[in-house]
Design a protein around this motif. Structure first.
Motif, short mmCIF file in Angstrom:
data_model
loop_
_atom_site.label_atom_id
_atom_site.label_comp_id
_atom_site.label_asym_id
_atom_site.label_seq_id
_atom_site.Cartn_x
_atom_site.Cartn_y
_atom_site.Cartn_z
N ILE A 142 36.87 69.36 137.60
CA ILE A 142 35.90 70.46 137.52
C ILE A 142 34.51 69.96 137.90
O ILE A 142 33.76 70.65 138.60
N ALA A 143 34.20 68.74 137.52
CA ALA A 143 32.90 68.16 137.91
C ALA A 143 32.79 68.06 139.43
O ALA A 143 31.73 68.29 140.01
N ALA A 144 33.91 67.74 140.09
CA ALA A 144 33.89 67.55 141.54
C ALA A 144 33.60 68.85 142.28
O ALA A 144 33.16 68.83 143.43
N LEU A 145 33.85 69.99 141.65
CA LEU A 145 33.62 71.29 142.31
C LEU A 145 32.14 71.59 142.50
O LEU A 145 31.78 72.54 143.19
N GLN A 146 31.28 70.78 141.86
CA GLN A 146 29.84 71.01 142.03
C GLN A 146 29.41 70.81 143.48
O GLN A 146 28.49 71.48 143.94
N ASP A 147 30.06 69.90 144.20
CA ASP A 147 29.64 69.70 145.59
C ASP A 147 30.82 69.67 146.56
O ASP A 147 30.80 69.03 147.59
N ALA A 148 31.91 70.36 146.18
CA ALA A 148 33.06 70.48 147.08
C ALA A 148 33.74 71.82 146.82
O ALA A 148 33.51 72.44 145.78
N ASP A 149 34.56 72.26 147.76
CA ASP A 149 35.26 73.54 147.59
C ASP A 149 36.57 73.37 146.81
O ASP A 149 37.10 74.33 146.26
N GLY A 150 37.06 72.15 146.82
CA GLY A 150 38.30 71.86 146.11
C GLY A 150 38.31 70.41 145.68
O GLY A 150 37.51 69.60 146.16
N ALA A 151 39.21 70.08 144.74
CA ALA A 151 39.32 68.70 144.30
C ALA A 151 40.76 68.41 143.93
O ALA A 151 41.46 69.27 143.38
N LEU A 152 41.20 67.21 144.25
CA LEU A 152 42.55 66.82 143.86
C LEU A 152 42.54 65.41 143.30
O LEU A 152 41.78 64.55 143.77
N PRO A 153 43.38 65.17 142.26
CA PRO A 153 43.50 63.82 141.73
C PRO A 153 44.45 63.02 142.61
O PRO A 153 45.47 63.55 143.05
N ALA A 154 44.13 61.78 142.87
CA ALA A 154 44.99 60.97 143.72
C ALA A 154 44.89 59.51 143.32
O ALA A 154 43.91 59.07 142.71
N LEU A 155 45.93 58.77 143.65
CA LEU A 155 45.97 57.33 143.38
C LEU A 155 46.07 56.58 144.70
O LEU A 155 46.74 57.05 145.63
N PRO A 156 45.41 55.44 144.80
CA PRO A 156 45.56 54.66 146.03
C PRO A 156 46.99 54.16 146.17
O PRO A 156 47.71 54.01 145.18
N VAL A 157 47.41 53.95 147.38
CA VAL A 157 48.75 53.41 147.64
C VAL A 157 48.69 51.90 147.44
O VAL A 157 47.93 51.21 148.11
N ALA A 158 49.47 51.38 146.49
CA ALA A 158 49.41 49.95 146.18
C ALA A 158 50.46 49.16 146.97
O ALA A 158 50.21 48.04 147.41
N ASP A 159 51.63 49.73 147.15
CA ASP A 159 52.69 49.01 147.88
C ASP A 159 52.38 49.00 149.37
O ASP A 159 51.75 49.92 149.88
N SER A 160 52.85 47.97 150.05
CA SER A 160 52.69 48.00 151.51
C SER A 160 53.72 48.99 152.07
O SER A 160 54.76 49.23 151.47
N LEU A 161 53.38 49.59 153.17
CA LEU A 161 54.21 50.67 153.72
C LEU A 161 54.89 50.20 155.01
O LEU A 161 54.30 49.48 155.81
N ARG A 162 56.13 50.61 155.18
CA ARG A 162 56.90 50.27 156.38
C ARG A 162 57.50 51.53 156.97
O ARG A 162 57.93 52.42 156.24
N ARG A 163 57.57 51.53 158.26
CA ARG A 163 58.37 52.54 158.93
C ARG A 163 59.73 51.89 159.17
O ARG A 163 59.80 50.70 159.44
N ALA A 164 60.81 52.66 159.01
CA ALA A 164 62.13 52.07 159.24
C ALA A 164 62.98 53.02 160.06
O ALA A 164 62.78 54.25 160.03
N SER A 165 63.92 52.44 160.75
CA SER A 165 64.83 53.25 161.55
C SER A 165 66.21 52.60 161.48
O SER A 165 66.34 51.38 161.67
#
Ligand code: MG
Length: 383
Positions: free
Chosen positions: A120-143
């Motif tokens: 709710i505090a974030a709505l003071q200077d944005a139209d929307g806000a979402l909670p998020a966590l940084p990605v900690a694991d390394s990411l791979r593409r696989a096939s």
């Protein structure tokens, strides 16, 4: 000290349908209460003026049971897609247009007030806000099961809910979204409409219950506290041929006199469990003036206390009972008593202790007027 939040409302999307095998996950119990109830309780406690719970067609009875006793919520019926369900929720909620609205998935039950405040505090200077966590694991593409390159995780976030918007802004963005295209979430819808969405710090406990095994993980994430309770009881000796102690009948030349079977060990233990929960005493739950408890086995009282513990999402850790008498000798029966208690309480044997002592011929137990029992119970409750 935390400052009061501005007025806000919330939509909890609980419109998933059950699998053929069982009920939908939002009505399943987690820590002793339905999954959807967790979020609704937290939103109301944080000061939500209204909470609209969007449910599948035909789930109203289930939802009312799950939310019984809470006030400030009402139901809306969902649509064929998540986006349609959210639109129905927004319609049911109504304005005012500048009121912050949190849109939340019922499948993320472990919501906490600090996340709501950040959004709710974030709505003071944005139209929307979402909670998020940084990605900690390394990411791979696989096939075909083979790594086909790394993905740079810089700038990537794992989005959670609730997501916060001004009412009219998200209503307009949803109206502009093309019906045929599935939306990731409401933040994506607002973004497409040109809104600015701010990321706020998420919470690892806001995990989404997706797979059956997620329930065990979520159970482990529920904050719990250790409680200790104690109980004491005494009964008078009278004519008889056996005595019940800790759920075991022992041949004896006297019996204990009482309204029920006068099992002082079970009575003290029942009071210890009720005491740890702050849930009154055995007399409140089973009044001695009530004829239906005359002569009943005290197993009933103990099981009732444990059922009340389980209904609050709690669990016993260990119990310790001390019987105080000159006669009968308890030691030959101690193992049977522990086994009986372990069975009644569904505890491992090493979590159940029964001890005995005399008072060296002093006092009412020493004079053989009666037997006393004391008990301790340790348990875990949802904090
Ligand atoms: Mg008693």
């Amino acid at each position: 000290m935390t400052t009061a939040l501005p007025a806000f409302a919330a939509i909890v999307v609980a419109a998933g349908s059950g699998s053929r095998a069982g009920e939908a996950k939002q009505w399943r119990a987690l820590g002793g209460k339905p999954v959807a109830r967790w979020s609704v309780e937290v939103l109301l406690a944080a000061g939500a003026e209204e909470v609209v719970v969007v449910i599948a067609d035909g789930a109203a009875a289930e939802a009312r049971t799950a939310l019984a006793g809470l006030s400030g919520w009402r139901l809306a019926t969902g649509g064929a897609t998540r986006a349609a369900s959210v639109r129905n929720g927004l319609k049911a909620l109504g304005g005012p247009g500048d009121r912050p609205v949190l849109i939340h998935d019922a499948a993320r039950p472990l919501l906490d007030a600090p996340v709501i405040r950040r959004l709710i505090a974030a709505l003071q200077d944005a139209d929307g806000a979402l909670p998020a966590l940084p990605v900690a694991d390394s990411l791979r593409r696989a096939s075909d099961g083979l790594v086909a390159g790394a993905v740079d995780r810089e700038g990537l976030w794992r989005a959670q809910t609730p997501q916060a918007f001004r009412y009219q802004a998200i209503v307009d963005a949803c109206a502009a979204w093309p019906d045929a295209e599935p939306a990731t979430d409401e933040a994506a819808v607002l973004e497409r409409a040109g809104g600015r969405v701010r990321i706020v710090e998420g919470d690892p406990r806001l995990m989404k219950l997706t797979f059956p095994e997620d329930f065990a993980m979520a159970e482990a994430l529920i904050p719990r506290q250790i409680r200790v309770g104690q109980g004491f009881d005494a009964h008078r000796w009278g004519p008889g041929t056996s005595v019940w102690l800790c759920g075991v009948e022992i041949p004896h030349d006297q019996t204990l006199i009482g309204h029920s079977d006068a099992d002082a060990g079970l009575h003290a233990l029942t009071d210890a469990i009720l005491g740890a929960m702050g849930d009154g005493d055995i007399g409140d739950h089973f009044p001695p003036t009530d004829p239906q408890w005359r002569g009943v086995s005290s197993d009933r009282f103990l099981i009732h206390a444990v059922e009340r513990l389980h209904a609050r999402g709690g669990r016993l850790i260990n119990v310790d009972v001390t019987l105080i008498c000159e006669r009968p000798r308890v030691k030959p029966h101690r193992q049977a008593m522990r086994e009986r208690l372990a069975e009644l309480l569904s505890l491992p044997l090493d979590a159940v202790s029964v001890k005995a002592t005399t008072t060296e011929a002093m006092g009412f137990t020493g004079r053989g007027e009666g037997l006393a029992a004391q008990a301790l119970a340790t348990l875990e409750l949802i904090a």
